[in-house]
Design a protein around this motif. Structure first.
Motif, PDB file in Angstrom:
ATOM      1  N   THR A 141       0.364  15.258  50.278  1.00 56.42           N
ATOM      2  CA  THR A 141       1.344  14.173  50.197  1.00 56.42           C
ATOM      3  C   THR A 141       0.721  12.838  50.584  1.00 56.42           C
ATOM      4  OG1 THR A 141       3.134  15.718  50.709  1.00 56.42           O
ATOM      5  CG2 THR A 141       3.599  13.395  51.036  1.00 56.42           C
ATOM      6  N   LEU A 142      -0.018  12.818  51.697  1.00 54.01           N
ATOM      7  CA  LEU A 142      -0.589  11.568  52.193  1.00 54.01           C
ATOM      8  C   LEU A 142      -1.775  11.086  51.362  1.00 54.01           C
ATOM      9  CD1 LEU A 142      -0.478  12.179  56.062  1.00 54.01           C
ATOM     10  CD2 LEU A 142       0.983  10.655  54.731  1.00 54.01           C
ATOM     11  N   LEU A 192      21.507  12.632  48.997  1.00 53.14           N
ATOM     12  CA  LEU A 192      21.108  11.265  49.347  1.00 53.14           C
ATOM     13  C   LEU A 192      19.592  11.105  49.268  1.00 53.14           C
ATOM     14  CD1 LEU A 192      21.824   8.430  50.270  1.00 53.14           C
ATOM     15  CD2 LEU A 192      21.916   9.270  52.639  1.00 53.14           C
ATOM     16  N   LEU A 193      18.860  12.101  49.759  1.00 48.29           N
ATOM     17  CA  LEU A 193      17.397  12.059  49.695  1.00 48.29           C
ATOM     18  C   LEU A 193      16.939  11.997  48.226  1.00 48.29           C
ATOM     19  CD1 LEU A 193      15.423  12.184  52.165  1.00 48.29           C
ATOM     20  CD2 LEU A 193      14.866  14.490  51.433  1.00 48.29           C
ATOM     21  N   SER A 194      17.586  12.783  47.368  1.00 49.94           N
ATOM     22  CA  SER A 194      17.234  12.793  45.944  1.00 49.94           C
ATOM     23  C   SER A 194      17.515  11.445  45.285  1.00 49.94           C
ATOM     24  CB  SER A 194      18.012  13.892  45.210  1.00 49.94           C
ATOM     25  OG  SER A 194      17.662  15.158  45.723  1.00 49.94           O
ATOM     26  N   ILE A 195      18.596  10.789  45.710  1.00 54.13           N
ATOM     27  CA  ILE A 195      18.938   9.472  45.150  1.00 54.13           C
ATOM     28  C   ILE A 195      17.943   8.420  45.635  1.00 54.13           C
ATOM     29  CG2 ILE A 195      20.648   7.597  45.265  1.00 54.13           C
ATOM     30  CD1 ILE A 195      22.824   9.839  45.172  1.00 54.13           C
ATOM     31  N   ILE A 196      17.610   8.460  46.932  1.00 57.89           N
ATOM     32  CA  ILE A 196      16.649   7.491  47.481  1.00 57.89           C
ATOM     33  C   ILE A 196      15.301   7.621  46.776  1.00 57.89           C
ATOM     34  CG2 ILE A 196      15.323   6.853  49.557  1.00 57.89           C
ATOM     35  CD1 ILE A 196      17.828   7.592  51.209  1.00 57.89           C
ATOM     36  N   SER A 197      14.930   8.854  46.441  1.00 56.74           N
ATOM     37  CA  SER A 197      13.626   9.081  45.814  1.00 56.74           C
ATOM     38  C   SER A 197      13.671   8.917  44.292  1.00 56.74           C
ATOM     39  CB  SER A 197      13.119  10.479  46.163  1.00 56.74           C
ATOM     40  OG  SER A 197      14.019  11.458  45.688  1.00 56.74           O
ATOM     41  N   PRO A 251       1.418   7.272  49.744  1.00 52.26           N
ATOM     42  CA  PRO A 251       2.784   6.812  49.474  1.00 52.26           C
ATOM     43  C   PRO A 251       3.253   5.840  50.541  1.00 52.26           C
ATOM     44  CG  PRO A 251       2.829   8.986  50.474  1.00 52.26           C
ATOM     45  CD  PRO A 251       1.385   8.664  50.224  1.00 52.26           C
ATOM     46  N   LYS A 252       4.128   4.928  50.152  1.00 57.04           N
ATOM     47  CA  LYS A 252       4.672   3.960  51.120  1.00 57.04           C
ATOM     48  C   LYS A 252       5.836   4.569  51.901  1.00 57.04           C
ATOM     49  CE  LYS A 252       3.247  -0.177  48.659  1.00 57.04           C
ATOM     50  NZ  LYS A 252       3.694  -1.377  47.930  1.00 57.04           N
ATOM     51  N   LEU A 253       6.526   5.527  51.257  1.00 57.03           N
ATOM     52  CA  LEU A 253       7.710   6.149  51.865  1.00 57.03           C
ATOM     53  C   LEU A 253       7.578   7.658  51.760  1.00 57.03           C
ATOM     54  CD1 LEU A 253      10.650   5.915  52.992  1.00 57.03           C
ATOM     55  CD2 LEU A 253      11.425   5.821  50.618  1.00 57.03           C
ATOM     56  N   ILE A 276       6.355   7.122  46.588  1.00 51.64           N
ATOM     57  CA  ILE A 276       7.197   8.005  47.393  1.00 51.64           C
ATOM     58  C   ILE A 276       6.568   9.398  47.422  1.00 51.64           C
ATOM     59  CG2 ILE A 276       9.475   9.068  47.616  1.00 51.64           C
ATOM     60  CD1 ILE A 276      10.626   6.579  46.218  1.00 51.64           C
ATOM     61  N   GLY A 277       6.381   9.947  48.634  1.00 49.72           N
ATOM     62  CA  GLY A 277       5.794  11.273  48.797  1.00 49.72           C
ATOM     63  C   GLY A 277       6.802  12.239  49.391  1.00 49.72           C
TER      64      GLY A 277
END
Length: 260
Positions: free
Chosen positions: A148-149, A49-54, A153-155, A78-79
């Motif tokens: 990452t920051l 699910l995480l992979s699909i969201i990203s 990234p927004k998400l 996305i980060g």
């Protein structure tokens, strides 16, 4: 309109010999600035699910929208923070944290200064010229968070980022990450096997059932816990009650999973 919309996600993995449905009918929304966790038995499809969201994985059916646009168009927004820090061992910490900016062609004096300032804020002042092997595991994960920051990234996607650390370091990093994301107003999704971590860090917890993965229940974390740091939340009386409720649900899911 919600910041993130996951709509009717269904995903099946196909091989020559079989088809395995990993996720079925997953719909959820996440508001801007919210921190949510995905929790569930092994094999319930949390990382899928995480992979699909990203947008790293295209679902068999369904769609994911970030700010009402398909996530496939939002790659730089996305980060990731993963279980392994994935710092390049031959590069200095400064080179590592600036890598995302460099790859996205956003490295300039201003973005470099902001990244180095964040490194100081996060307690890593003076390590810019160190190699990753000179830092402890917890320090490397902090450097990975800065990397990452730095790209703003927004998400944020957090895939079990503390699971390889010793317990004391894990608790410290939970507080640090939570405080940093609050300060920057970031939206985050955490995949974890740790019920306590999910409760201490989140606004809501999505409990998934397995084979195929579906949303079994959504737990709203009490306001009294949301206002506390993760470490303080773990020591609050409301924490234990919440832990027992989620533990019982997870136990019932796991026993069902074992009997199928």
């Amino acid at each position: 309109m919600s910041f993130l919309q996951v709509q009717h996600i269904h995903h099946t993995y196909f091989t020559k010999a079989s088809a395995t449905t990993a996720l079925s009918g997953i719909s959820l929304t996440v508001e801007e600035g919210e921190f949510v966790s995905l929790l569930g038995p092994s094999g319930c499809g949390k990382t899928t699910l995480l992979s699909i969201i990203s947008s790293l994985l295209k679902p068999t059916h369904g769609s994911v929208l970030l700010e009402n646009k398909p996530v496939s168009t939002s790659k730089n927004e996305i980060g990731y923070m993963l279980q392994q820090d994935y710092l390049f061992p031959w590069k200095t910490i400064e080179e590592n944290i600036l890598l995302g900016l460099k790859l996205s062609k956003r490295l300039n004096d201003k973005s470099k200064s902001a990244a180095l300032n964040l490194l100081n804020q996060i307690g890593l002042k003076g390590v810019e010229n160190h190699l990753p092997k000179q830092l402890s595991g917890g320090m490397r994960q902090r450097a990975a968070l800065v990397r990452t920051l730095a790209t703003e990234p927004k998400l944020l996607m957090l895939d079990e980022p503390f699971s390889a650390l010793d317990y004391q370091t894990k608790l410290k990093l939970e507080d640090l990450v939570s405080r940093t994301l609050d300060e920057f107003g970031k939206t985050a999704i955490l995949v974890t096997h740790d019920i306590g971590e999910a409760i201490a860090m989140s606004d809501r917890v999505f409990l998934l059932s397995a084979k195929p993965g579906k949303i079994h229940q959504i737990f709203e974390i009490p306001e009294v816990l949301k206002k506390l740091s993760p470490f303080e939340a773990r020591n609050h009386e409301a924490f234990q009650g919440m832990f027992q409720v989620i533990w019982k649900e997870l136990e019932s899911l796991e026993s069902r999973h074992e009997n199928t």
